[in-house]
Every structure is written in C-alpha cells, then in structure tokens.
Write an enzyme that holds these catalytic residues in place. Sequence first.
Site, mmCIF file in Angstrom:
data_model
loop_
_atom_site.group_PDB
_atom_site.id
_atom_site.type_symbol
_atom_site.label_atom_id
_atom_site.label_comp_id
_atom_site.label_asym_id
_atom_site.label_seq_id
_atom_site.Cartn_x
_atom_site.Cartn_y
_atom_site.Cartn_z
ATOM 1 N N SER A 32 18.011 48.997 24.506
ATOM 2 C CA SER A 32 16.668 49.149 23.951
ATOM 3 C C SER A 32 16.234 50.613 23.864
ATOM 4 C CB SER A 32 15.687 48.316 24.786
ATOM 5 O OG SER A 32 14.438 48.217 24.181
ATOM 6 N N ASP B 4 16.602 49.291 19.698
ATOM 7 C CA ASP B 4 17.062 48.016 19.131
ATOM 8 C C ASP B 4 16.018 47.368 18.239
ATOM 9 O OD1 ASP B 4 15.299 47.278 21.155
ATOM 10 O OD2 ASP B 4 16.501 45.566 21.803
ATOM 11 N N ASP C 159 13.094 46.011 18.617
ATOM 12 C CA ASP C 159 12.306 44.830 18.933
ATOM 13 C C ASP C 159 10.840 45.190 19.140
ATOM 14 O OD1 ASP C 159 12.528 46.105 21.367
ATOM 15 O OD2 ASP C 159 13.244 44.350 22.480
#
Length: 500
Positions: A155, A296, A298
């Site tokens: 992440s 990532d 998100d």
Amino acid sequence: MRPPSDWHWLSRAFATGFPVTPLKNSDLILKAQFRPVLDFLQVIFLEIGLAICMPKELFGTDGIRGVPGTAPLDDATLYATGRSLGAYLQRENPQPHVLIGMDTRESGPHIAALLAAGLAQSSASVAFAGVITTPGVACLVRQGDFQAGVVVSASHNPFYDNGVKLFSHAGMKFPDSVEEALEADISNHRSGVPPKNIPTLVADESLDAEYLAFLRGRVIPGAKLAGLRIVLDCANGAAYKLGPELFRSLGASVVAIGASPDGRNINTGCGSLYLEGLQKRVVAERATLGVAFDGDADRALFVTETGRIVNGDGVLLAAARFLKSQNKLAGSRVVATSMSNLGLERVLAREGVSLARANVGDRYVLEEMLRSGNVLGGEQSGHIIFLDDSPAGDGLLTATKIASLVSLHGRLESLIDGFKDYPQVILNVKVRSKPPLDSLPEVSRALAEARSILGENGRIVLRYSGTEQLARVMVEAERDADVQRLSQSLAAALRSSIGA
C-alpha cells in the site's frame, strides 16, 4: 454485475439476525440467487469453529506485511501461504481458480511467483493480472470465475516493504476467523521447501480492460467529464497506467505525475502521502481537480482548483449530500472511523445525517455498513466505500464519483461548503512492544488528564498501527493550543513507557 440487491440482502440479514449454521450445497436456488453473498457468509460461519483464540501473528489489519526475504515474507512462508490458501479453497471447489495482482515494487514478481507455486501445489490454477490496483483485483474476483484474489502490495509503505492481501470470491477481505485458520495451516507448511526455478508469471492484459469497463460504468448519470482538466498523482504505483487511461477514455484532459515507476520509487515524495507537489501542479495547470492515489490505489485524496486539500472526510460529506438529495442515503447515516474529524460529524448532524464510528480499517467500516444497511462509509485517509457499486475501498472509483459530482455541480470546494475541520494532530510514536495501553500507568494518567481538559469539546484516540511498529496519537479540539500541548504530552508518555 452490479451487487446492490445482494449487498442489501446481506445488510438486512445482519440487522435482523439469522442462525449461525453452515450453508448446505443442496440449497441450489438460494445459492444461485445470492452466490457472492453466500460465499462470504460461508467464509464467516464455516470458519468460526476453526478460529484459534489467540492474536494473529502473520495477518495485520491489511494482510501480511514485512520486508521481502525476511519473515513473514521469506520464501518458505510465502510458498506455504499459497499452499494453505489453495487447501482452504478446495473445501468448496476441488480445482479453485485464483487471481493474483501486484503493485510496482521490485520484489513483487518474485513474491507473486512463490504464491502461485504454492497455490499450484494445492491444485489451484492462477491467473495473473500483473500491475493492477488492489480494488481492481477485488472487482475482478467478484465479477469473474475466481474463488479468491491475492494482491502483492504494501500500500502506502516504502518500496523496501511488501505484503500479501487476500480477498474472498465476494471481493471482500477474509474475516479474522479465516485469517486465523490460515495462519495455523501456514505454520504447519513453513518447513516445506519451495521448488527451484519457479517460472515468471505472464500478465493477462485483458483483465485491465475488464476493470476499466467496470469503472466507466460507475460514472454518475448525466455527468460529462469532457472538458475537465485533472491532475493525477499515481504515486509511481499500481494506478500509474490505469488512472490516466480511465480518465482520458472518459474525455478528461489528464496531466499525470508520479507515473514513471522504476520498482523503487513507489510512494517516494509523491502520491497521497506527499500532496505538496500535486497542490502546486493543480494551480500551475489551472486544473479543475487533482487526485492523489497511494501505492495500490485503494485510497484517493483530492486537491481543489485553488490548491486546498480534501481528505476522506470531505469526500464522505460531498457524497453524502449527493446521495441524500437523490433519496439514496440509506438510513441517513454514514459510517466512518474514530479518526474522522469532529467537524464532519457536526456538519452532517446539522443536515440530518448521523455519523457512526467503526474501528480503524476499511474492513471494519464495511462490517458496520453491512450490519446496519448503510451504503456510504470510509476513512479520513481516503478509503471510501460506495456499497451500491463495490464492497471495496477503491481510489479510482472514488475519483470517478468525485469527478462526476464536479461535472454536475461545479467546484469541489462548493461540494464541501460549511465543513469546518477542527484542529487535529496525528503523531506516530515508534514502540518496542505493543502491550495493552490501559496497562501503562503513565499513559493512563496522561490520557485521563487530557480527557478531563477537553470534555465534550474534543476527542482523543490512542491506538497501535496494525501494519507498523507504531503507536498513533490523535487529538482534536476547538483550540489548536490544546491540540498541540495534549498530543505532545501523550506522545511523551508513550515514549517513556514503550518507546523504541
């Protein structure tokens, strides 16, 4: 496949209660109608009896994290993780199909290949998406013929970290009970030796197109992105190609920065952790909007045309106002976390919308949304869940929604008018261990004193990071002087007690 009917059926089930019994394979009509939901329920209920009643050691709040080459990202553990996941999936399907994706870290291909080898050892077949966002994998698993998804990513962490995230067929992270059961099985397999000369995985480029088609279908009806000038900071991560391609295909004029990954520059001075460059570029380009993703993708944070930062709290406010205007904000309720600003809670209250607070982590936000039947939730950090579209926090989906609202209703700043951020500070304290915070006398005294001073005019959150060896101190209040003084006092107590 749009999931709203399925997700709302699950929401009602959580709200009204139902027997905790295994689902039978003979229930063919019910399974056909609610397959994604039932898959998720099987994951929860079939594993309750297998859960180990002890803290997880491998899985944190966002999967497995570490430094590649060392536990828990050593070759033996990664291979065992693939084997254990495959064995778990075989309980429902003798030949499970698993999708693997990754971000741009240089360690990604090796980790993905080890996981694939372990899955193959358990008779699972693997499709490889290559570099793709975490929610992209969740989306493809949910829509396609996959029993699970695996994402190799850490992440927002630096390139030298990496991680493994697991998703069920429903496109959701596995519940704690399943992760605990997997941990036990992984421990049993860690002595196994991975095969030598593991082949490099080859990406199926058609998967990108499928995910982009899903995102294009989530533009708010009536919105026209043609004519919008958008600056995208892709963090040299998973969105570096997908982000610009998505918005150009929707007609926007795109300026892409942080879009030249080299395996080591992910999140380095760019993306959602470093917004200064995006702020300057939005103003210089006279852009309508700026969007910053993390490694990532998100999560997404935004910058207005004047350079003002809009975090996840602002996104929740803008989205809640729109959904309420369309009579689509179920229960007039939004789910956030303990980290969301008190200012969000108060502005929503003035407009007849309540704010529920879940534990930190998008998985816990989703659990509360499903339990209570709400359709909008998220975190201040930019993880936003639009449950009518997806159960996953998705930076590209969030950016699509906000760009649509700007197209329909004008400047982003006008969409969050009246939102006053209370002064807030979040401090990270490196710790050598993570004992219960209430077991630390000095910390308990400092916390009691701070709460006594603030009363109802502020909030304090002390918690450990689920992914790093850190304690986090969050203080917000009406007066900045109180915020600064009390946050430093609490941080000092933590350093004195358990500081690294």
